[in-house]
Design a protein around this motif. Structure first.
Motif, PDB file in Angstrom:
ATOM      1  N   VAL A   1     -31.627  16.338  45.081  1.00 36.49           N
ATOM      2  CA  VAL A   1     -31.109  15.123  44.459  1.00 36.49           C
ATOM      3  C   VAL A   1     -32.093  14.613  43.409  1.00 36.49           C
ATOM      4  O   VAL A   1     -33.284  14.911  43.454  1.00 36.49           O
ATOM      5  CB  VAL A   1     -30.853  14.022  45.518  1.00 36.49           C
TER       6      VAL A   1
ATOM      7  N   ARG B   1     -22.027  14.703  50.416  1.00 38.02           N
ATOM      8  CA  ARG B   1     -23.245  14.638  49.613  1.00 38.02           C
ATOM      9  C   ARG B   1     -22.971  15.025  48.164  1.00 38.02           C
ATOM     10  O   ARG B   1     -23.511  14.439  47.223  1.00 38.02           O
ATOM     11  CB  ARG B   1     -24.310  15.563  50.208  1.00 38.02           C
TER      12      ARG B   1
ATOM     13  N   THR C   1     -26.663  13.925  43.330  1.00 37.17           N
ATOM     14  CA  THR C   1     -26.803  15.256  43.921  1.00 37.17           C
ATOM     15  C   THR C   1     -26.735  16.315  42.829  1.00 37.17           C
ATOM     16  O   THR C   1     -25.761  16.410  42.082  1.00 37.17           O
ATOM     17  CB  THR C   1     -25.706  15.518  44.971  1.00 37.17           C
TER      18      THR C   1
ATOM     19  N   ILE D   1     -30.200  20.398  49.975  1.00 36.07           N
ATOM     20  CA  ILE D   1     -29.528  19.536  49.008  1.00 36.07           C
ATOM     21  C   ILE D   1     -30.590  18.904  48.119  1.00 36.07           C
ATOM     22  O   ILE D   1     -31.488  18.213  48.609  1.00 36.07           O
ATOM     23  CB  ILE D   1     -28.700  18.444  49.718  1.00 36.07           C
TER      24      ILE D   1
END
Length: 289
Positions: free
Chosen positions: A45, A12, A18, A43
């Motif tokens: 983004v 990722r 990201t 995460i």
């Protein structure tokens, strides 16, 4: 555990959209912060095509949850408080990838809680409080005490969150622990509702009176944001225009109850214009200075 997850988050992190990766590990047997998963990967983004993607994994008798969240969704959650764990994840999680110090900047923003952002969040929380309080008051008047109890309890929770925000902090999952030290009077109302020895109707009556006072005392400052938006242009607003304004969209279904409360408190004036129907007028609104 971080080593076991590395292939997932490294893949990722290699994507240009990201912005950062945070790990939150379970530290006790029953841990609501991670929904009892052994580890949570957050995460963030820049891509907004799918605001929130969740995947679950299992390895070596351990369970992991990965949340891929858009930057805009994080912003919305921070403003509305609709994802109660987010602030704790950002504050307590371990940064394992941080593009251009994006996560560090987010943590600093949470810690500083800029005045403009705080004013907006106060307005949204106050609108939620008004809606629950009004519903609870109506149910109490019709002697539906158990249902009234539910709404008044939720109203108290929003009052607690509002108090925390007013003092310059983001509400956490353990909001009542925060309020106990910040505004013990509100904490006392909460414990009285839950554990008081008086009959339920008497406890609710006391809470409604206390809420009336709290709402009145907070109404001017708590509506600064919406009045500022309304005063940014000359003329009047229809309700639909308010509902569709980008700066007010977070108020959602609570906007109507808030607007009527502001009219009642003479913070907003109503202007009537004729329609084709005889004796029927269209309502428009203007914030008072």
């Amino acid at each position: 555990m971080e080593n076991l997850l590395r292939p997932i988050y490294q893949e990722r992190a290699s994507h240009p959209e990201t912005l950062g990766v945070i790990v939150i590990e379970k530290t006790k047997p029953h841990h609501p912060l991670t929904d009892n998963f052994d580890v949570v990967l957050l995460i963030i983004v820049s891509n907004n095509e799918k605001p929130w993607l969740v995947k679950h994994y299992e390895f070596e008798d351990k369970r992991a949850a990965m949340h891929v969240v858009s930057e805009q969704q994080v912003h919305d959650w921070l403003l509305t408080g609709s994802h109660r764990r987010l602030v704790a994840w950002l504050v307590n999680g371990k940064i394992i990838f941080d593009r251009n110090e994006y996560i560090s900047g987010l943590k600093e923003r949470i810690r500083d809680f800029p005045a403009e952002e705080r004013t907006r969040k106060i307005g949204v929380e106050f609108a939620k409080l008004i809606r629950r309080y009004m519903d609870g008051k109506e149910l109490f008047a019709s002697k539906q005490y158990m249902d009234a109890y539910n709404f008044i309890l939720h109203a108290l929770h929003h009052l607690a969150r509002l108090s925390v925000i007013e003092h310059g902090f983001h509400p956490e999952i353990t909001v009542w622990n925060q309020v106990k030290h910040i505004e013990p009077e509100i904490f006392k109302l909460y414990t009285e509702l839950l554990t008081g020895e008086d009959p339920l109707d008497k406890r609710l009556e006391l809470l409604l009176l206390a809420n009336d006072f709290s709402l009145s005392s907070k109404s001017f400052n708590a509506t600064l944001h919406i009045r500022k938006v309304m005063n940014e242009r000359e003329g009047v607003w229809t309700y639909q225009e308010l509902l569709e304004d980008d700066q007010l969209k977070e108020y959602g279904i609570d906007l109507g109850a808030l607007l009527e409360y502001m009219v009642e408190k003479e913070l907003v004036e109503v202007l009537l214009s004729e329609t084709k129907g005889e004796g029927i007028y269209s309502r428009q609104y203007r914030a008072k200075s």
